[in-house]
Design an enzyme around this catalytic site. Structure first.
Site, mmCIF file in Angstrom:
data_model
loop_
_atom_site.group_PDB
_atom_site.id
_atom_site.type_symbol
_atom_site.label_atom_id
_atom_site.label_comp_id
_atom_site.label_asym_id
_atom_site.label_seq_id
_atom_site.Cartn_x
_atom_site.Cartn_y
_atom_site.Cartn_z
ATOM 1 C CB SER A 155 -19.881 -11.696 -1.358
ATOM 2 O OG SER A 155 -19.049 -12.709 -1.388
ATOM 3 C CG HIS A 163 -23.312 -9.174 -0.799
ATOM 4 N ND1 HIS A 163 -22.612 -8.199 -0.225
ATOM 5 C CD2 HIS A 163 -22.895 -10.228 -0.343
ATOM 6 C CE1 HIS A 163 -21.664 -8.761 0.468
ATOM 7 N NE2 HIS A 163 -21.866 -10.122 0.443
ATOM 8 C CE LYS A 168 -23.453 -9.618 3.804
ATOM 9 N NZ LYS A 168 -22.417 -9.545 4.838
HETATM 10 C C1 LIG Z 1 -22.762 -13.855 0.455
HETATM 11 C C2 LIG Z 1 -22.752 -13.874 1.853
HETATM 12 N N1 LIG Z 1 -23.754 -14.562 2.401
HETATM 13 C C3 LIG Z 1 -23.776 -14.585 3.775
HETATM 14 C C4 LIG Z 1 -22.859 -13.959 4.833
HETATM 15 C C5 LIG Z 1 -23.202 -13.894 5.889
HETATM 16 O O1 LIG Z 1 -23.973 -12.756 6.600
HETATM 17 P P1 LIG Z 1 -23.865 -12.161 7.797
HETATM 18 O O2 LIG Z 1 -22.712 -11.169 7.688
HETATM 19 O O3 LIG Z 1 -25.007 -11.718 8.181
HETATM 20 O O4 LIG Z 1 -23.354 -13.216 8.863
HETATM 21 C C6 LIG Z 1 -22.062 -13.058 3.870
HETATM 22 C C7 LIG Z 1 -21.278 -12.260 4.899
HETATM 23 O O5 LIG Z 1 -20.232 -11.576 4.291
HETATM 24 C C8 LIG Z 1 -22.153 -12.985 2.686
HETATM 25 O O6 LIG Z 1 -21.021 -12.165 1.872
#
Ligand SMILES: Cc1ncc(COP(=O)(O)O)c(C=O)c1O
Length: 390
Positions: A185, A213, A244
């Site tokens: 991310s 992502h 996202k």
């Molecule tokens: C790689 C990754 N996994 C999971 C999440 C968590 O997702 P959510 O924003 O739907 O809680 C994020 C959020 O920033 C993320 O970047």
């Protein structure tokens, strides 16, 4: 009169002051416009390179219309956890659509991607098991590892030799689980899922990937990096987010029927948390329809990201190993990242400075995230500004 010296919360102000001195204190800014390529933040109009709204669906009226219709029919709140009475027709429809979209037997929706990751890991492994995680995996994966009470083995980012060594010493455990972001991310690089699937098979481990992502962005059908690399069948647990590219809210797990049945029984954030509003689920279904019918959103986005990444590298910026719509400009010191973000702000560009603990010490960066709503001109405006600041 005796003075009251009992002040057990004073440490917070001291810690905040220390964060401030290190340039690490974060403050909230408020967006007063819709989430879009151009936003108003703290009263300033800026081109927005700081959202994960990759397919520009967050403010698409079709999602809002679907949400309004569901709220009208089913009401706003869901009123209970899914296993009690919170699971409505919209949730059921979304889970069916997700399984169809992902090409899996079943899917399960959690209130957030964070909950999906943390809850799933803790449901898959426990004491007597071992979980292997990349150091740069998302916080929700790392927290899931800790929560599980399994032994945790952390490898340096991308150090798959170390991972193999750790796996070869893990035969004594009851279960082995490898977890990884499929698209990291902050760095925007892709995990080598073919190699990870080989390792999992050689060492009889489960393989779980977080496509947060990549859902909607990578792969011919937008399923993510596993589809892009042709390894879907070799990944046992696929997590994605609705929050996202799909412009909505929530997380999901896609996989076999038995995996989903197990999570319904054992994933604590699913069992012990209120189901999301039906409107949220209905908006996500609308987003899946759009993502499926308008593939040019993802292909255009990735093509534009390739050009921007190349241009920034030509200017001498360190864009790491990015291979996606997330392009870090790695500058090292947090103060430098903040300085650059402020200078871009003065030029009408919003690019967040990312500092520890979101990235390791020494890797502070500007995190550029492109969406399909960014025009060529917007990308050029950013390249030009960074060219002047380099
Ligand atoms: C790689 C990754 N996994 C999971 C999440 C968590 O997702 P959510 O924003 O739907 O809680 C994020 C959020 O920033 C993320 O970047």
């Amino acid at each position: 009169m005796k003075q009251n010296t009992y002040r057990p919360m004073d440490w917070i102000d001291q810690e905040l002051a220390a964060l401030d001195r290190q340039g690490l204190c974060r403050r909230l800014a408020t967006r007063s416009s819709r989430q879009a390529a151009r936003v108003t933040i703290d009263g300033r109009e800026l081109v927005n390179f700081g959202s994960n709204d990759y397919l520009a669906l967050a403010a698409d009226p079709r999602l809002a219309d679907a949400a309004a219709a569901a709220a009208e029919q089913e009401g706003w709140g869901s009123g209970a956890s899914p296993l009690i009475s919170g699971h409505g027709r919209s949730h059921e429809r979304l889970e069916e659509r997700l399984a169809e979209f992902e090409g899996t037997q079943a899917a399960l929706v959690f209130s957030t991607g964070f909950a999906a990751n943390a809850g799933t890991i803790a449901a898959l492994v426990g004491p007597g098991d071992v979980v292997f995680t990349d150091r740069k995996n998302h916080a929700s994966l790392l927290d899931g590892c800790r929560l599980s009470r399994a032994d945790v083995r952390v490898n340096a980012h991308g150090d798959y030799e170390h991972l193999e060594q750790s796996l070869s010493k893990a035969a004594k455990y009851r279960r082995r689980l490898i977890v990884t972001d499929s698209l990291f991310s902050m760095d925007g690089d892709l995990a080598p899922l073919c190699e990870l699937a080989d390792l999992a098979e050689r060492h009889a481990a489960m393989l779980m990937i977080d496509e947060a992502h990549a859902t909607g962005v990578f792969g011919p059908l937008g399923r993510g990096v596993a589809e892009h690399l042709g390894v879907e069948e070799r990944v046992h647990v696929r997590v994605g987010t609705l929050s996202k590219a799909l412009g909505s809210m929530g997380g999901f797990v896609a996989g076999s029927r038995s995996l989903i049945d197990w999570l319904v029984n054992r994933a604590r954030p699913y069992v012990f948390s209120t189901a999301p509003p039906a409107a949220v689920a209905a908006a996500a279904v609308a987003a899946l329809d759009i993502a499926g019918n308008e593939p040019q959103r993802r292909t255009g986005l990735l093509a534009r990201a390739d050009v921007l990444r190349r241009r920034l590298a030509e200017q001498g910026w360190n864009v790491g190993k990015s291979a996606s719509q997330i392009i870090p400009v790695i500058v090292g010191r947090p103060e430098r990242a903040v300085e650059l973000a402020a200078a871009l702000g003065e030029r009408g560009l919003f690019v967040p400075a990312i500092r520890p603990p979101s990235v390791p010490e020494g890797e502070a960066c500007l995190r550029i995230s492109l969406t399909c709503a960014h025009t060529q001109e917007m990308a050029e405006q950013l390249t030009e500004a960074l060219g002047q600041l380099g």
